[in-house]
Design a protein around this motif. Structure first.
Motif, mmCIF file in Angstrom:
data_model
loop_
_atom_site.group_PDB
_atom_site.id
_atom_site.type_symbol
_atom_site.label_atom_id
_atom_site.label_comp_id
_atom_site.label_asym_id
_atom_site.label_seq_id
_atom_site.Cartn_x
_atom_site.Cartn_y
_atom_site.Cartn_z
ATOM 1 N N GLY A 43 0.569 -1.335 -0.193
ATOM 2 C CA GLY A 43 0.059 0.006 -0.231
ATOM 3 C C GLY A 43 0.884 1.379 0.044
ATOM 4 O O GLY A 43 2.142 1.295 0.035
ATOM 5 N N GLU A 44 0.344 2.765 0.038
ATOM 6 C CA GLU A 44 1.029 3.510 -0.171
ATOM 7 C C GLU A 44 0.035 4.543 0.422
ATOM 8 O O GLU A 44 -1.122 4.284 1.075
ATOM 9 C CB GLU A 44 0.802 4.138 -1.618
ATOM 10 N N TRP A 45 1.118 5.257 1.576
ATOM 11 C CA TRP A 45 0.433 6.386 2.175
ATOM 12 C C TRP A 45 0.382 7.684 1.564
ATOM 13 O O TRP A 45 1.463 7.948 0.838
ATOM 14 C CB TRP A 45 1.439 6.578 3.758
ATOM 15 N N VAL A 46 -0.275 8.456 1.497
ATOM 16 C CA VAL A 46 -0.056 10.037 0.918
ATOM 17 C C VAL A 46 -0.309 11.098 2.404
ATOM 18 O O VAL A 46 -1.261 11.074 2.521
ATOM 19 C CB VAL A 46 -1.177 10.174 -0.390
ATOM 20 N N PHE A 47 0.241 12.423 1.935
ATOM 21 C CA PHE A 47 0.442 13.348 3.501
ATOM 22 C C PHE A 47 0.559 14.280 2.181
ATOM 23 O O PHE A 47 1.535 14.552 2.548
ATOM 24 C CB PHE A 47 1.620 12.953 4.313
ATOM 25 N N PRO A 48 -0.542 14.979 2.191
ATOM 26 C CA PRO A 48 -0.311 16.306 0.935
ATOM 27 C C PRO A 48 -0.555 17.599 2.496
ATOM 28 O O PRO A 48 -1.355 16.971 3.816
ATOM 29 C CB PRO A 48 -1.749 16.591 0.792
ATOM 30 N N TYR A 49 0.086 18.228 2.587
ATOM 31 C CA TYR A 49 -0.398 19.338 2.757
ATOM 32 C C TYR A 49 -0.319 20.626 2.650
ATOM 33 O O TYR A 49 -0.434 20.604 1.377
ATOM 34 C CB TYR A 49 1.045 19.344 3.945
ATOM 35 N N ALA A 50 -1.074 21.812 3.436
ATOM 36 C CA ALA A 50 -1.219 23.216 2.859
ATOM 37 C C ALA A 50 0.326 23.967 2.481
ATOM 38 O O ALA A 50 0.103 24.464 1.410
ATOM 39 C CB ALA A 50 -2.620 23.576 3.410
ATOM 40 N N ASP A 51 1.022 23.741 3.316
ATOM 41 C CA ASP A 51 1.929 24.456 3.244
ATOM 42 C C ASP A 51 3.830 23.846 3.214
ATOM 43 O O ASP A 51 4.188 24.597 3.397
ATOM 44 C CB ASP A 51 2.150 25.583 4.843
#
Length: 139
Positions: A43-51
């Motif tokens: 599987g894959e973890w995706v960590f999007p962040y605003a800044d």
């Protein structure tokens, strides 16, 4: 190659810490509420962040309740290709969490930022696991 090493003890059994590292609900509780993905091997973890730049991690190991490993596939600078391995061990009624983030070509640039960030993240992991209340490091 250089490594980032951290450790801390969490007042909880290894199974609860393992769940925080391998389930979407768990990862969203201490890391980032916008996280997506699967904690299963492959599987894959995706960590999007605003800044901050987005991070993506492939899950390469998951041995309940003692070991979890991720490989960075997207991130800033020389973080791609590095591996983060969490080792969990029961000690004195708590869980010792050892994090080794290996494969860095040196101790410059993003290595230093990641070292600091992992320290912060592990404290958020501890707070989340011990209280059961969300304690995310990032929004």
């Amino acid at each position: 190659m250089s490594e980032i090493d951290h450790e801390l003890k969490i007042e909880a059994p290894p199974e609860r810490v393992f769940a925080a590292l391998t389930t979407l609900e768990g990862v969203r509780g201490w890391h980032a509420p916008a996280a997506s993905g699967s904690g299963e091997v492959g599987g894959e973890w995706v960590f999007p962040y605003a800044d901050h730049p987005e991070f993506r991690w492939d899950v390469t190991e998951s041995e309940a309740p003692t070991r979890v490993a991720w490989r960075c596939t997207r991130g800033p600078g020389d973080s791609v290709g590095t591996t983060a391995t969490f080792t969990l061990e029961p000690v004195d009624g708590r869980t010792l969490v050892e994090l080794r983030h290996a494969g860095w070509p040196g101790t410059h640039g993003n290595f230093r930022k990641c070292n600091t960030t992992w320290g912060v993240l592990l404290h958020h992991l501890r707070d989340y696991v011990e209280t059961g209340q969300p304690a995310t490091a990032f929004e």
